[in-house]
Design a protein around this motif. Structure first.
Motif, PDB file in Angstrom:
ATOM      1  N   THR A  30       3.075  43.396   5.002  1.00  0.00           N
ATOM      2  CA  THR A  30       4.097  43.093   3.995  1.00  0.00           C
ATOM      3  C   THR A  30       5.414  43.814   4.254  1.00  0.00           C
ATOM      4  OG1 THR A  30       3.202  44.813   2.563  1.00  0.00           O
ATOM      5  CG2 THR A  30       2.436  42.572   2.179  1.00  0.00           C
ATOM      6  N   ASP A  31       5.364  44.991   4.824  1.00  0.00           N
ATOM      7  CA  ASP A  31       6.591  45.756   5.066  1.00  0.00           C
ATOM      8  C   ASP A  31       7.170  45.520   6.460  1.00  0.00           C
ATOM      9  OD1 ASP A  31       6.425  46.884   2.553  1.00  0.00           O
ATOM     10  OD2 ASP A  31       5.259  48.597   3.250  1.00  0.00           O
ATOM     11  N   CYS A  32       6.415  44.926   7.354  1.00  0.00           N
ATOM     12  CA  CYS A  32       6.826  44.802   8.752  1.00  0.00           C
ATOM     13  C   CYS A  32       7.343  43.388   9.042  1.00  0.00           C
ATOM     14  CB  CYS A  32       5.644  45.156   9.649  1.00  0.00           C
ATOM     15  SG  CYS A  32       6.033  45.180  11.401  1.00  0.00           S
ATOM     16  N   GLY A  33       6.451  42.451   9.294  1.00  0.00           N
ATOM     17  CA  GLY A  33       6.814  41.064   9.535  1.00  0.00           C
ATOM     18  C   GLY A  33       7.471  40.774  10.865  1.00  0.00           C
ATOM     19  N   LEU A  34       7.344  41.676  11.844  1.00  0.00           N
ATOM     20  CA  LEU A  34       7.955  41.437  13.147  1.00  0.00           C
ATOM     21  C   LEU A  34       7.328  40.217  13.822  1.00  0.00           C
ATOM     22  CD1 LEU A  34       8.145  45.084  14.540  1.00  0.00           C
ATOM     23  CD2 LEU A  34      10.036  43.672  13.747  1.00  0.00           C
ATOM     24  N   ALA A  35       8.119  39.524  14.642  1.00  0.00           N
ATOM     25  CA  ALA A  35       7.647  38.358  15.391  1.00  0.00           C
ATOM     26  C   ALA A  35       7.701  38.693  16.877  1.00  0.00           C
ATOM     27  CB  ALA A  35       8.524  37.155  15.083  1.00  0.00           C
ATOM     28  N   TYR A  36       6.539  38.702  17.512  1.00  0.00           N
ATOM     29  CA  TYR A  36       6.429  39.055  18.924  1.00  0.00           C
ATOM     30  C   TYR A  36       6.374  37.781  19.764  1.00  0.00           C
ATOM     31  CZ  TYR A  36       5.319  43.590  17.014  1.00  0.00           C
ATOM     32  OH  TYR A  36       5.384  44.772  16.320  1.00  0.00           O
ATOM     33  N   PRO A  37       7.176  37.684  20.824  1.00  0.00           N
ATOM     34  CA  PRO A  37       7.191  36.463  21.638  1.00  0.00           C
ATOM     35  C   PRO A  37       5.914  36.324  22.469  1.00  0.00           C
ATOM     36  CG  PRO A  37       8.576  38.143  22.639  1.00  0.00           C
ATOM     37  CD  PRO A  37       8.113  38.695  21.321  1.00  0.00           C
ATOM     38  N   VAL A  38       5.597  35.072  22.775  1.00  0.00           N
ATOM     39  CA  VAL A  38       4.507  34.752  23.701  1.00  0.00           C
ATOM     40  C   VAL A  38       5.158  34.030  24.867  1.00  0.00           C
ATOM     41  CG1 VAL A  38       2.356  33.487  24.041  1.00  0.00           C
ATOM     42  CG2 VAL A  38       2.824  34.562  21.833  1.00  0.00           C
ATOM     43  N   ARG A  39       5.120  34.644  26.042  1.00  0.00           N
ATOM     44  CA  ARG A  39       5.761  34.076  27.233  1.00  0.00           C
ATOM     45  C   ARG A  39       4.696  33.695  28.257  1.00  0.00           C
ATOM     46  NH1 ARG A  39       9.752  38.929  27.044  1.00  0.00           N
ATOM     47  NH2 ARG A  39      11.175  38.201  25.427  1.00  0.00           N
ATOM     48  N   ASP A  40       4.691  32.439  28.635  1.00  0.00           N
ATOM     49  CA  ASP A  40       3.715  31.908  29.597  1.00  0.00           C
ATOM     50  C   ASP A  40       2.287  32.195  29.161  1.00  0.00           C
ATOM     51  OD1 ASP A  40       5.753  30.933  31.298  1.00  0.00           O
ATOM     52  OD2 ASP A  40       5.965  32.919  32.217  1.00  0.00           O
ATOM     53  N   GLY A  41       2.037  32.112  27.862  1.00  0.00           N
ATOM     54  CA  GLY A  41       0.703  32.331  27.319  1.00  0.00           C
ATOM     55  C   GLY A  41       0.302  33.783  27.173  1.00  0.00           C
ATOM     56  N   PRO A  67       1.087  37.369  25.204  1.00  0.00           N
ATOM     57  CA  PRO A  67       1.819  38.024  24.113  1.00  0.00           C
ATOM     58  C   PRO A  67       2.561  39.262  24.611  1.00  0.00           C
ATOM     59  CG  PRO A  67      -0.521  37.782  23.590  1.00  0.00           C
ATOM     60  CD  PRO A  67      -0.341  37.407  25.014  1.00  0.00           C
ATOM     61  N   VAL A  68       3.817  39.382  24.225  1.00  0.00           N
ATOM     62  CA  VAL A  68       4.633  40.541  24.578  1.00  0.00           C
ATOM     63  C   VAL A  68       4.687  41.420  23.330  1.00  0.00           C
ATOM     64  CG1 VAL A  68       6.871  41.342  25.403  1.00  0.00           C
ATOM     65  CG2 VAL A  68       5.962  39.136  26.185  1.00  0.00           C
ATOM     66  N   LEU A  69       3.785  42.389  23.261  1.00  0.00           N
ATOM     67  CA  LEU A  69       3.653  43.223  22.066  1.00  0.00           C
ATOM     68  C   LEU A  69       4.446  44.515  22.197  1.00  0.00           C
ATOM     69  CD1 LEU A  69      -0.120  42.638  21.295  1.00  0.00           C
ATOM     70  CD2 LEU A  69       1.868  41.553  20.257  1.00  0.00           C
ATOM     71  N   LEU A  70       5.731  44.367  22.423  1.00  0.00           N
ATOM     72  CA  LEU A  70       6.655  45.494  22.493  1.00  0.00           C
ATOM     73  C   LEU A  70       7.591  45.416  21.298  1.00  0.00           C
ATOM     74  CD1 LEU A  70       7.559  45.256  26.283  1.00  0.00           C
ATOM     75  CD2 LEU A  70       5.989  46.869  25.216  1.00  0.00           C
ATOM     76  N   VAL A  71       7.702  46.487  20.547  1.00  0.00           N
ATOM     77  CA  VAL A  71       8.551  46.500  19.357  1.00  0.00           C
ATOM     78  C   VAL A  71       9.997  46.188  19.731  1.00  0.00           C
ATOM     79  CG1 VAL A  71       9.390  47.911  17.451  1.00  0.00           C
ATOM     80  CG2 VAL A  71       6.998  48.065  18.142  1.00  0.00           C
ATOM     81  N   ASP A  72      10.447  46.654  20.898  1.00  0.00           N
ATOM     82  CA  ASP A  72      11.821  46.397  21.331  1.00  0.00           C
ATOM     83  C   ASP A  72      12.080  44.918  21.618  1.00  0.00           C
ATOM     84  OD1 ASP A  72      12.367  49.068  21.122  1.00  0.00           O
ATOM     85  OD2 ASP A  72      12.111  49.492  23.252  1.00  0.00           O
ATOM     86  N   GLU A  73      11.028  44.160  21.936  1.00  0.00           N
ATOM     87  CA  GLU A  73      11.159  42.730  22.227  1.00  0.00           C
ATOM     88  C   GLU A  73      10.960  41.858  20.995  1.00  0.00           C
ATOM     89  OE1 GLU A  73      11.659  41.088  25.293  1.00  0.00           O
ATOM     90  OE2 GLU A  73      12.161  43.034  26.146  1.00  0.00           O
ATOM     91  N   ALA A  74      10.505  42.442  19.900  1.00  0.00           N
ATOM     92  CA  ALA A  74      10.176  41.676  18.686  1.00  0.00           C
ATOM     93  C   ALA A  74      11.428  41.256  17.939  1.00  0.00           C
ATOM     94  CB  ALA A  74       9.287  42.506  17.769  1.00  0.00           C
ATOM     95  N   ARG A  75      11.293  40.119  17.259  1.00  0.00           N
ATOM     96  CA  ARG A  75      12.369  39.601  16.409  1.00  0.00           C
ATOM     97  C   ARG A  75      12.146  40.127  15.005  1.00  0.00           C
ATOM     98  NH1 ARG A  75      12.339  35.365  13.102  1.00  0.00           N
ATOM     99  NH2 ARG A  75      10.376  34.559  13.896  1.00  0.00           N
ATOM    100  N   ARG A  76      13.200  40.610  14.385  1.00  0.00           N
ATOM    101  CA  ARG A  76      13.119  41.117  13.004  1.00  0.00           C
ATOM    102  C   ARG A  76      12.999  39.948  12.037  1.00  0.00           C
ATOM    103  NH1 ARG A  76      11.685  46.255  12.983  1.00  0.00           N
ATOM    104  NH2 ARG A  76      12.711  47.320  14.671  1.00  0.00           N
ATOM    105  N   PRO A  77      12.325  40.133  10.910  1.00  0.00           N
ATOM    106  CA  PRO A  77      12.212  39.041   9.939  1.00  0.00           C
ATOM    107  C   PRO A  77      13.569  38.647   9.367  1.00  0.00           C
ATOM    108  CG  PRO A  77      11.301  41.077   9.048  1.00  0.00           C
ATOM    109  CD  PRO A  77      11.664  41.347  10.467  1.00  0.00           C
ATOM    110  N   ALA A  78      13.678  37.369   9.040  1.00  0.00           N
ATOM    111  CA  ALA A  78      14.958  36.851   8.512  1.00  0.00           C
ATOM    112  C   ALA A  78      15.170  37.232   7.067  1.00  0.00           C
ATOM    113  CB  ALA A  78      14.997  35.339   8.640  1.00  0.00           C
TER     114      ALA A  78
END
Length: 60
Positions: A36-47, A49-60
């Motif tokens: 509930t407090d986070c909501g980061l979106a992590y990209p999936v590239r070529d199948g 998951p890129v689980l790096l906080v620096d690569e994540a998109r912040r919630p809108a």
């Protein structure tokens, strides 16, 4: 292509450790944190998951 169910069971958000929601079959594949407090979106590239906080998109 959606990720395997077994993989999703062991993956968690690196920032808050909440489970991730699979949206890898969408136009922009990503895993969304269900925390509930986070909501980061992590990209999936070529199948892969890129689980790096620096690569994540912040919630809108």
């Amino acid at each position: 292509m959606p990720l395997e169910a077994g993989l999703l069971e062991i993956l968690a958000c690196p920032a808050c450790h909440a489970p991730l929601d699979d949206r890898s079959s969408a136009d922009t594949p990503e895993l969304i944190c269900t925390g509930t407090d986070c909501g980061l979106a992590y990209p999936v590239r070529d199948g892969i998951p890129v689980l790096l906080v620096d690569e994540a998109r912040r919630p809108a």
